[in-house]
Design a protein around this motif. Structure first.
Motif, PDB file in Angstrom:
ATOM      1  N   LEU A  62       5.224   9.965   8.217  1.00 55.50           N
ATOM      2  CA  LEU A  62       5.334   9.083   9.383  1.00 55.50           C
ATOM      3  C   LEU A  62       3.996   8.529   9.868  1.00 55.50           C
ATOM      4  N   PRO A  63       2.888   9.300   9.876  1.00 53.34           N
ATOM      5  CA  PRO A  63       1.626   8.653  10.236  1.00 53.34           C
ATOM      6  C   PRO A  63       1.281   7.477   9.318  1.00 53.34           C
ATOM      7  N   GLY A  64       1.515   7.620   8.004  1.00 55.44           N
ATOM      8  CA  GLY A  64       1.271   6.508   7.091  1.00 55.44           C
ATOM      9  C   GLY A  64       2.198   5.336   7.368  1.00 55.44           C
ATOM     10  N   LEU A  65       3.456   5.642   7.675  1.00 53.46           N
ATOM     11  CA  LEU A  65       4.398   4.585   8.051  1.00 53.46           C
ATOM     12  C   LEU A  65       3.869   3.813   9.260  1.00 53.46           C
ATOM     13  N   ILE A  66       3.337   4.532  10.230  1.00 46.08           N
ATOM     14  CA  ILE A  66       2.840   3.876  11.446  1.00 46.08           C
ATOM     15  C   ILE A  66       1.561   3.104  11.158  1.00 46.08           C
ATOM     16  N   TYR A  67       0.685   3.607  10.275  1.00 50.45           N
ATOM     17  CA  TYR A  67      -0.463   2.784   9.856  1.00 50.45           C
ATOM     18  C   TYR A  67       0.044   1.433   9.353  1.00 50.45           C
ATOM     19  N   GLY A  68       1.042   1.477   8.455  1.00 45.96           N
ATOM     20  CA  GLY A  68       1.575   0.244   7.890  1.00 45.96           C
ATOM     21  C   GLY A  68       2.174  -0.654   8.952  1.00 45.96           C
ATOM     22  N   TRP A  90       1.405  18.459  -0.788  1.00 46.26           N
ATOM     23  CA  TRP A  90       2.139  19.209   0.215  1.00 46.26           C
ATOM     24  C   TRP A  90       1.985  18.558   1.584  1.00 46.26           C
ATOM     25  N   LEU A  91       0.866  17.928   1.811  1.00 51.51           N
ATOM     26  CA  LEU A  91       0.627  17.157   3.024  1.00 51.51           C
ATOM     27  C   LEU A  91      -0.030  15.833   2.613  1.00 51.51           C
ATOM     28  N   ASN A  92       0.289  14.774   3.323  1.00 53.65           N
ATOM     29  CA  ASN A  92      -0.236  13.460   2.968  1.00 53.65           C
ATOM     30  C   ASN A  92      -1.741  13.385   3.159  1.00 53.65           C
ATOM     31  N   GLN A  93      -2.391  12.650   2.279  1.00 56.84           N
ATOM     32  CA  GLN A  93      -3.825  12.381   2.398  1.00 56.84           C
ATOM     33  C   GLN A  93      -4.009  11.227   3.372  1.00 56.84           C
ATOM     34  N   LEU A  94      -4.209  11.551   4.630  1.00 54.34           N
ATOM     35  CA  LEU A  94      -4.193  10.529   5.666  1.00 54.34           C
ATOM     36  C   LEU A  94      -5.389   9.584   5.579  1.00 54.34           C
ATOM     37  N   ARG A  95      -6.560  10.109   5.222  1.00 57.41           N
ATOM     38  CA  ARG A  95      -7.719   9.228   5.131  1.00 57.41           C
ATOM     39  C   ARG A  95      -7.546   8.216   4.008  1.00 57.41           C
ATOM     40  N   SER A  96      -7.062   8.677   2.870  1.00 52.00           N
ATOM     41  CA  SER A  96      -6.838   7.772   1.747  1.00 52.00           C
ATOM     42  C   SER A  96      -5.782   6.732   2.100  1.00 52.00           C
ATOM     43  N   SER A  97      -4.722   7.185   2.766  1.00 55.24           N
ATOM     44  CA  SER A  97      -3.651   6.271   3.163  1.00 55.24           C
ATOM     45  C   SER A  97      -4.171   5.216   4.127  1.00 55.24           C
ATOM     46  N   TYR A  98      -4.918   5.645   5.117  1.00 55.39           N
ATOM     47  CA  TYR A  98      -5.477   4.707   6.101  1.00 55.39           C
ATOM     48  C   TYR A  98      -6.360   3.666   5.422  1.00 55.39           C
ATOM     49  N   THR A 106       5.014  -0.805   2.877  1.00 54.36           N
ATOM     50  CA  THR A 106       4.310   0.469   2.755  1.00 54.36           C
ATOM     51  C   THR A 106       5.202   1.449   2.003  1.00 54.36           C
ATOM     52  N   THR A 107       4.661   2.043   0.943  1.00 49.32           N
ATOM     53  CA  THR A 107       5.484   2.814   0.017  1.00 49.32           C
ATOM     54  C   THR A 107       5.278   4.324   0.171  1.00 49.32           C
ATOM     55  N   ASP A 108       6.375   5.043  -0.079  1.00 52.47           N
ATOM     56  CA  ASP A 108       6.363   6.505  -0.040  1.00 52.47           C
ATOM     57  C   ASP A 108       7.083   7.004  -1.290  1.00 52.47           C
ATOM     58  N   TRP A 109       6.326   7.345  -2.327  1.00 55.41           N
ATOM     59  CA  TRP A 109       6.892   7.759  -3.610  1.00 55.41           C
ATOM     60  C   TRP A 109       7.086   9.276  -3.654  1.00 55.41           C
ATOM     61  N   GLY A 110       7.890   9.728  -4.626  1.00 56.08           N
ATOM     62  CA  GLY A 110       8.210  11.147  -4.728  1.00 56.08           C
ATOM     63  C   GLY A 110       7.913  11.730  -6.094  1.00 56.08           C
ATOM     64  N   ASP A 111       6.819  11.318  -6.719  1.00 56.28           N
ATOM     65  CA  ASP A 111       6.490  11.774  -8.065  1.00 56.28           C
ATOM     66  C   ASP A 111       6.559  13.302  -8.176  1.00 56.28           C
ATOM     67  N   PRO A 171       0.837  -1.206   0.000  1.00 52.03           N
ATOM     68  CA  PRO A 171       0.000   0.000   0.000  1.00 52.03           C
ATOM     69  C   PRO A 171       0.870   1.255   0.000  1.00 52.03           C
ATOM     70  N   GLY A 172       0.250   2.430   0.146  1.00 52.21           N
ATOM     71  CA  GLY A 172       1.007   3.674   0.073  1.00 52.21           C
ATOM     72  C   GLY A 172       0.599   4.689   1.127  1.00 52.21           C
ATOM     73  N   VAL A 173       1.502   5.621   1.401  1.00 49.71           N
ATOM     74  CA  VAL A 173       1.243   6.676   2.383  1.00 49.71           C
ATOM     75  C   VAL A 173       0.519   7.866   1.764  1.00 49.71           C
ATOM     76  N   CYS A 174       0.343   7.855   0.442  1.00 49.60           N
ATOM     77  CA  CYS A 174      -0.439   8.880  -0.266  1.00 49.60           C
ATOM     78  C   CYS A 174       0.086  10.294  -0.013  1.00 49.60           C
ATOM     79  N   GLY A 175       1.402  10.466  -0.210  1.00 50.16           N
ATOM     80  CA  GLY A 175       2.004  11.786  -0.058  1.00 50.16           C
ATOM     81  C   GLY A 175       2.571  12.345  -1.344  1.00 50.16           C
ATOM     82  N   TRP A 176       2.624  11.529  -2.407  1.00 50.72           N
ATOM     83  CA  TRP A 176       3.206  12.015  -3.650  1.00 50.72           C
ATOM     84  C   TRP A 176       2.289  13.051  -4.294  1.00 50.72           C
ATOM     85  N   ASN A 177       2.914  14.056  -4.910  1.00 54.74           N
ATOM     86  CA  ASN A 177       2.193  15.168  -5.528  1.00 54.74           C
ATOM     87  C   ASN A 177       1.381  15.982  -4.516  1.00 54.74           C
TER      88      ASN A 177
END
Length: 637
Positions: free
Chosen positions: A424-430, A380-388, A408-413, A372-378
């Motif tokens: 980090l919140p997405g990392l901790i979800y994972g 300014w702040l990660n989409q936490l609900r989508s990531s969760y 758990t992936t964190d891309w930099g597109d 899954p993904g942390v939904c932070g690419w593209n």
């Protein structure tokens, strides 16, 4: 008591154990460097949260000590933790289990200080492999110090694998044309990080683009002949082109020796038994030099045959190959052709992701990680609900379909614009959902992360960050691609991208909501640990970015749509440039220069547009006329 991941079994008593200056941290039995490093982490936390300087010893413990040991009768990577009036005992099923028990104790101490509640915990992971994937090639090359901090956070939440995604940002010998002008990782960086990870029970796995996504490698004069596309070296180095190209020409007899040479040079830097060859998104395969062969045997056959060669090369050298599963998911039965021991990394990032490819590949006999993904690419702040939503689904699918790991992936597109600690919140979800079988509600886990990660006594910070991320109207990808298309002379494409991005959401209404959320966030800061309050600077810079680029987007969108615009925009250009100054300082605090100057070029280009197109005009053609001199002086990002 807040613990992440949640333990499987926990019972809390009425009594307590009080740490004192005579308490010792005792390593009972054979002690590796990993256990000593973990004991030092515990020692540091006791000093920080309880004010006591405890000694570390090895040998027979005394009453009132903290004892770290391991032995039979406990699941691999599992542990038992017992706190009683007589002291603390952590017994692991193996060394790694003992280390995980210490991480749980550290969380208890951070919440309770020197007076520890009596508790008995028995715990073990659901997935054997629990990892984090960090993009270090599409915008940011992190500093070694920031990577070490990432490793420490991973260890605290019981993750045990890290991969760094590399396309062109490693300093290969004889690749100077590839990495010139960049700030690549060096062999010394990798060797030092590998040792740092090993000391903390984390496997640093090499991940190298070896098939697709080789744009900067295959656009060079040195290696351009290996590119699938004719004249691939002539293609501009834009963010869009980086994302969509280049694939190596598998019909060139020099292709395999070239990739094998990269693998041979990179592989020895890592202790890991794994190697991720990526092999994802081979968009150009069969569309250029291999086209004739593709017509004869099919694109899928070209793909699987090259993949088998790469996997075989690694297996012969004692490595377990990993590869991304997006291409083979089209033909799941082809997984049976791969050698035994190959691992498919099955990714999917939609918050409503289905289990189709995971089920199909499992039925075909694939050994899988779910990714899954942390939904932070593209963003300014990660989409936490989508990531969760994405992470909880993918972990559930992994459990149901026999996956052996979660990555758990964190891309930099498009330049990796978001500040890496925002993931980090997405990392901790994972970490939480790859360890435990039970799911935790979105609001609950956000509160628990706020209290554990940021030591926020209100428990509200993470939830507020999720709300801030929802204020974006014009995505960064649109901002970038519009500029690229204008510079490349594609007026139709440039117009279309803004038409598709047009929003009925009012900028003023959205920004009023953003300001209210930001005010609430500011009010929480005084309830946070003083060591964490510096995050406010990063959050405020991100919030300002959302506000500024929404305004820029609304202006350009209206202009392109032939709507008259009467606002004075020189002031907005100045705000944008002042914001970039702060953003650059934030960037350099955790990353090398890498692509910061490219982002600066984008800021300058839009600032020039705002200043030179202040009067009403008939649309993009007018903008182009006014920007002819600017365009001649500007290179694509």
């Amino acid at each position: 008591m807040i613990l992440l991941p949640h333990p499987r079994q926990l019972s809390q008593g009425e009594s307590y154990f009080m740490l004192n200056g005579h308490t010792a941290i005792v390593l009972w039995g054979a002690a590796s460097r990993q256990e000593l490093v973990t004991a030092k982490q515990l020692q540091d936390d006791i000093k920080l949260y309880a004010g006591l300087g405890l000694s570390i010893r090895r040998g027979k413990p005394a009453q009132g000590d903290i004892v770290l040991t391991y032995g039979d009768g406990i699941t691999a990577q599992g542990y038992k933790l017992r706190i009683s009036p007589d002291g603390v005992e952590i017994r692991g099923g193996d060394r790694q289990g003992a280390v995980y028990g210490v991480q749980t104790l550290r969380q208890i101490i951070s919440e309770n200080g020197a007076v520890l509640p009596a508790v008995e915990i028995e715990d073990w992971p659901t997935f054997r492999y629990r990892g984090f994937y960090h993009d270090v090639t599409r915008g940011r090359v992190p500093t070694l110090d920031s990577l070490k901090k990432l490793v420490d956070t991973m260890g605290a939440y019981k993750l045990n694998q890290l991969q760094l995604y590399v396309e062109h940002t490693y300093l290969f010998r004889n690749f100077s044309e590839v990495w010139r002008g960049d700030t690549p990782l060096t062999a010394e960086d990798i060797l030092e990080l590998d040792g740092y990870c090993d000391d903390r029970g984390i496997e640093l796995i090499p991940s190298l683009a070896c098939f697709g996504h080789m744009f900067e490698v295959l656009r060079t004069k040195s290696f351009g002949e290996l590119c699938e596309l004719e004249d691939g070296e002539m293609m501009s180095s834009t963010y869009s082109n980086r994302m969509e190209h280049h694939t190596i020409n598998v019909t060139d007899e020099r292709a395999l020796p070239f990739v094998f040479g990269m693998l041979e040079e990179y592989m020895p830097l890592f202790r890991s038994e794994h190697f991720n060859i990526c092999a994802d998104e081979t968009f150009d395969l069969g569309k250029g030099k291999s086209g004739k062969r593709a017509q004869e045997v099919g694109v899928d056959r070209l793909y699987i045959d090259f993949l088998k060669e790469l996997c075989g090369f690694l297996l012969e050298r004692g490595k377990k190959p990993m590869f991304w599963g997006d291409i083979i998911a089209r033909r799941p039965e082809m997984v049976k052709e791969l050698p035994a021991g190959v691992i498919c990394l099955n990714w999917g990032y939609d918050p409503r992701q289905t289990d189709k490819s995971i089920r199909q590949l499992a039925a075909a006999g694939a050994v899988q990680y779910v990714c899954p993904g942390v939904c932070g690419w593209n963003r300014w702040l990660n989409q936490l609900r989508s990531s969760y939503d994405n992470i909880t689904r993918m972990c559930r699918y992994g459990r149901e379909n026999g996956a052996i790991g979660v990555l758990t992936t964190d891309w930099g597109d498009y330049g990796h614009i978001n500040h890496p600690p925002f993931s980090l919140p997405g990392l901790i979800y994972g970490a939480a959902f790859s360890w435990s079988e039970g799911e935790i509600g979105f609001e609950q886990i956000n509160e628990e992360i706020a209290r554990l990660l940021y030591h926020d006594r209100t428990g509200r910070v993470v939830g507020l960050l999720g709300k801030l991320s929802e204020a974006v109207i014009y995505p960064w990808e649109v901002i970038v691609r519009f500029r690229e298309l204008v510079l490349l002379g594609d007026e139709v494409g440039a117009r279309e991208i803004w038409r598709s991005a047009r929003s009925t959401v009012s900028v003023s209404v959205q920004h009023a909501a953003l300001d209210r959320t930001l005010q609430e966030l500011y009010q929480c800061i005084r309830q946070m640990d003083t060591r964490q309050r510096g995050m406010l600077q990063a959050w405020s810079i991100a919030a300002e970015a959302i506000r500024l680029w929404n305004r820029v987007g609304a202006y350009v969108s209206a202009f392109v749509a032939n709507q008259r615009e009467t606002r004075e925009e020189g002031a907005l250009a100045t705000e944008l440039e002042n914001w970039y100054l702060l953003y650059g300082r934030l960037w350099r605090g955790v990353s090398q220069q890498s692509d910061l100057s490219r982002i600066g070029d984008i800021v300058s280009w839009y600032a020039d547009l705002l200043r030179t197109a202040q009067l009403p005009g008939p649309g993009l053609t007018k903008v182009n006329e006014r920007l002819k001199k600017v365009i001649k002086k500007t290179k694509p990002c």
